[in-house]
Design a protein around this motif. Structure first.
Motif, PDB file in Angstrom:
ATOM      1  N   LEU A   9      51.374  10.676  13.457  1.00 28.02           N
ATOM      2  CA  LEU A   9      51.073  10.249  12.133  1.00 28.02           C
ATOM      3  C   LEU A   9      49.692  10.367  11.556  1.00 28.02           C
ATOM      4  O   LEU A   9      49.109  10.665  10.723  1.00 28.02           O
ATOM      5  N   LEU A  10      49.042   9.934  12.723  1.00 27.81           N
ATOM      6  CA  LEU A  10      47.493   9.832  12.258  1.00 27.81           C
ATOM      7  C   LEU A  10      46.701  11.166  12.654  1.00 27.81           C
ATOM      8  O   LEU A  10      45.839  11.165  12.458  1.00 27.81           O
ATOM      9  N   LYS A 271      50.897   0.409  11.088  1.00 30.82           N
ATOM     10  CA  LYS A 271      50.107   1.637  11.067  1.00 30.82           C
ATOM     11  C   LYS A 271      50.801   2.723  10.022  1.00 30.82           C
ATOM     12  O   LYS A 271      50.215   3.717   9.527  1.00 30.82           O
ATOM     13  N   ARG A 272      52.241   2.815   9.947  1.00 29.84           N
ATOM     14  CA  ARG A 272      52.966   3.619   9.308  1.00 29.84           C
ATOM     15  C   ARG A 272      54.269   2.737   8.578  1.00 29.84           C
ATOM     16  O   ARG A 272      55.210   3.026   9.138  1.00 29.84           O
ATOM     17  N   SER A 374      55.735 -10.467  11.011  1.00 30.49           N
ATOM     18  CA  SER A 374      54.917 -11.040   9.922  1.00 30.49           C
ATOM     19  C   SER A 374      54.710  -9.793   9.008  1.00 30.49           C
ATOM     20  O   SER A 374      54.299  -9.994   7.748  1.00 30.49           O
ATOM     21  N   PHE A 375      55.365  -8.676   9.187  1.00 35.54           N
ATOM     22  CA  PHE A 375      55.059  -7.536   8.345  1.00 35.54           C
ATOM     23  C   PHE A 375      56.298  -7.087   7.493  1.00 35.54           C
ATOM     24  O   PHE A 375      57.570  -7.821   8.024  1.00 35.54           O
ATOM     25  N   THR A 376      56.309  -6.838   6.170  1.00 39.24           N
ATOM     26  CA  THR A 376      57.494  -6.461   5.629  1.00 39.24           C
ATOM     27  C   THR A 376      58.191  -5.322   6.016  1.00 39.24           C
ATOM     28  O   THR A 376      59.061  -4.998   5.823  1.00 39.24           O
ATOM     29  N   ASP A 377      57.475  -4.427   6.804  1.00 44.39           N
ATOM     30  CA  ASP A 377      57.950  -3.274   7.315  1.00 44.39           C
ATOM     31  C   ASP A 377      58.328  -3.430   8.774  1.00 44.39           C
ATOM     32  O   ASP A 377      57.933  -4.388   9.584  1.00 44.39           O
ATOM     33  N   GLN A 378      59.127  -2.531   9.487  1.00 48.33           N
ATOM     34  CA  GLN A 378      59.559  -2.700  10.665  1.00 48.33           C
ATOM     35  C   GLN A 378      59.035  -1.368  11.552  1.00 48.33           C
ATOM     36  O   GLN A 378      58.675  -0.228  10.967  1.00 48.33           O
ATOM     37  N   ASP A 379      59.502  -1.611  12.820  1.00 49.29           N
ATOM     38  CA  ASP A 379      59.130  -0.309  13.802  1.00 49.29           C
ATOM     39  C   ASP A 379      60.223   0.732  13.847  1.00 49.29           C
ATOM     40  O   ASP A 379      59.932   1.641  14.606  1.00 49.29           O
TER      41      ASP A 379
END
Length: 493
Positions: A9-10, A271-272, A374-379
């Motif tokens: 992605l980066l 990060k994404r 702690s994030f609203t997104d997951q891995d």
């Protein structure tokens, strides 16, 4: 951290072509990618060009998941004032969407397709490596395929050109996508996973073609069942993929090593972002169940009849959350005075404010819910294509050609993993094939396409009356009609 995903992605050797590392400080730095034809001639430069283009593929989940609420497997009830949203979820579910009022629901996916196509066209002029060009053309074909599937008569954009391009028929777009994929196929990599995780390769091209051929009668009026079988067999016989022993392992928070995945879009919670299905489906108080940083939004559930289509012995039924909910310490939760019990039954599309409506519907845990997050997104990476679908597509195509003997083993491979008895020539029917695809692929964004192919998309189901045939295509967004006078609205709208 998912090293493969983040590098992809980066962009800094994101695609790891030629095995370069982000710590290689001898590489020339370009503040602005030049338009010179010399840039992109080396593998490292090509990686810098195309890495960001794959980032756009990551928005597949966000765009397709909203439109999946037009099917019989996903529902967003109005719970008091929550998820009212001007009744747009209700209109999507009941197939009464309006091209003006609901323009945003369709303009987003249209822009997703064509913004990415435009970016690819801009970079194709700078890339000189044959294999990289092939990869970009395959990615561009994927976005054209998505646009054709959703909107029908769309634009073929194969170069940076006029601001008002012409509209092509669905059949012409089908033919163009097919021609593009077949043209670049010899130059695509035969590597799967590793440096080609989340990228276009021969097997992804086979999968797109197989999907197109499976739905060719819908797209063009001419069935292509035998061609679908050929492409599915190409994937299966490659030996690159295998059915995972554990169904839900394909959707774990660290699912990037699944041997069943053919194409996934990589996510990382920091990060994404973008993988947030747990926020959409879980109850507010499930924050205490999983010790997550933000209260979920208590929206999406599965339709009662869809949930009931799963046998209790089917291991895939574990993808749904029902029953009493607990906090992380095991203490039963309550919503107001009611025990917090998720019930599969959804009695109304529109509930009054109160715990009763908030608790209606089985919720999804197909994608493992990341605890202590702690994030609203997951891995979790979102799985676009996987091998189980390939077996079922080949099985369906053989069945439709009258070759039930060849169809049975393909379906029974999938059934065995689910812990369900084999199909026989007496029990395998078209209705059962559609139901089995639903159980295996629930919430993976294939249901609308399947319902249309089986002639079921416009039928009535819970809270939805029978709808008109033109609803099988979404309207061309009004914003696009205003920008391009060459575009004509789909019939019925």
């Amino acid at each position: 951290m998912k090293q493969i995903n983040i590098k992809l992605l980066l962009g800094c050797s994101a695609l790891m072509l030629a095995g370069q590392s982000c710590t290689d400080l001898t590489e020339t730095t370009y503040d602005v990618i030049p338009t010179s034809s010399t840039f992109g001639s080396t593998p490292a430069q090509a990686a810098a060009l195309i890495g960001p283009l794959y980032n756009g593929l990551g928005d597949y989940y966000g765009n397709m998941s909203n439109l999946n609420t037009t099917t019989d497997e996903q529902i967003v009830p109005t719970r008091g004032g929550d998820w009212k949203d001007g009744d747009n979820w209700k209109r999507l579910y009941q197939h009464t969407w309006d091209p003006i009022t609901d323009n945003g629901q369709f303009n987003g996916p249209w822009n997703w397709c064509y913004n990415n196509i435009t970016s690819i066209n801009q970079q194709l002029g700078t890339v000189t490596d044959v294999n990289t060009k092939a990869e970009l053309r395959a990615l561009r074909a994927f976005f054209h395929y998505q646009a054709m599937d959703l909107f029908g008569n769309v634009i073929i954009s194969d170069a940076v050109g006029a601001a008002t391009p012409k509209q092509s028929t669905r059949a012409d777009v089908f033919a163009w996508v097919e021609k593009e994929l077949l043209a670049v196929y010899p130059s695509l990599s035969d590597v799967s996973g590793g440096s080609y995780y989340g990228r276009m390769n021969k097997y992804v091209a086979d999968m797109i073609l197989a999907k197109m051929y499976l739905n060719a009668q819908v797209y063009t009026g001419t069935p292509r069942w035998a061609d679908a079988i050929t492409r599915c067999t190409s994937i299966i016989s490659s030996g690159k993929f295998q059915i995972s022993g554990d169904y839900l392992s394909n959707f774990s928070t660290q699912n990037q090593n699944s041997q069943e995945t053919i194409l996934a879009t990589p996510f990382d919670k920091s990060k994404r972002g973008g993988m947030n299905v747990q926020m959409k489906t879980l109850h507010y108080l499930n924050q205490l169940t999983y010790n997550i940083g933000t209260a979920p939004w208590n929206g999406w559930a599965t339709v009662t009849e869809f949930y009931n289509s799963f046998d209790d012995k089917d291991v895939r039924k574990k993808q749904w959350i029902v029953g009493q909910q607990f906090d992380a310490a095991g203490k039963p939760l309550k919503d107001d005075a009611l025990d917090m019990v998720f019930r599969p039954e959804i009695e109304s599309f529109t509930f009054d404010a109160g715990a009763n409506g908030r608790l209606a519907g089985a919720r999804s845990q197909k994608y493992e819910i990341q605890k202590n997050n702690s994030f609203t997104d997951q891995d979790n990476d979102f799985v676009v294509y996987r091998l189980a679908d390939v077996y079922m597509m080949r099985g369906e195509a053989n069945f439709r050609l009258g070759n039930v003997g060849a169809a049975l083993p393909d379906f029974n491979i999938v059934r065995k993993r689910a812990g369900m008895p084999d199909y026989t020539s007496a029990t395998l029917t078209l209705d059962e094939i559609l139901a089995e695809r639903g159980r295996e692929l629930a919430w993976e964004q294939h249901r609308r396409q399947d319902l249309i192919r089986f002639g079921q998309f416009t039928k009535a189901w819970r809270f939805k009356p029978a709808s008109q045939a033109f609803r099988q295509l979404f309207p061309i967004p009004k914003d696009q009609l205003s920008l391009n006078p060459n575009l004509k609205q789909n019939p019925g709208y």
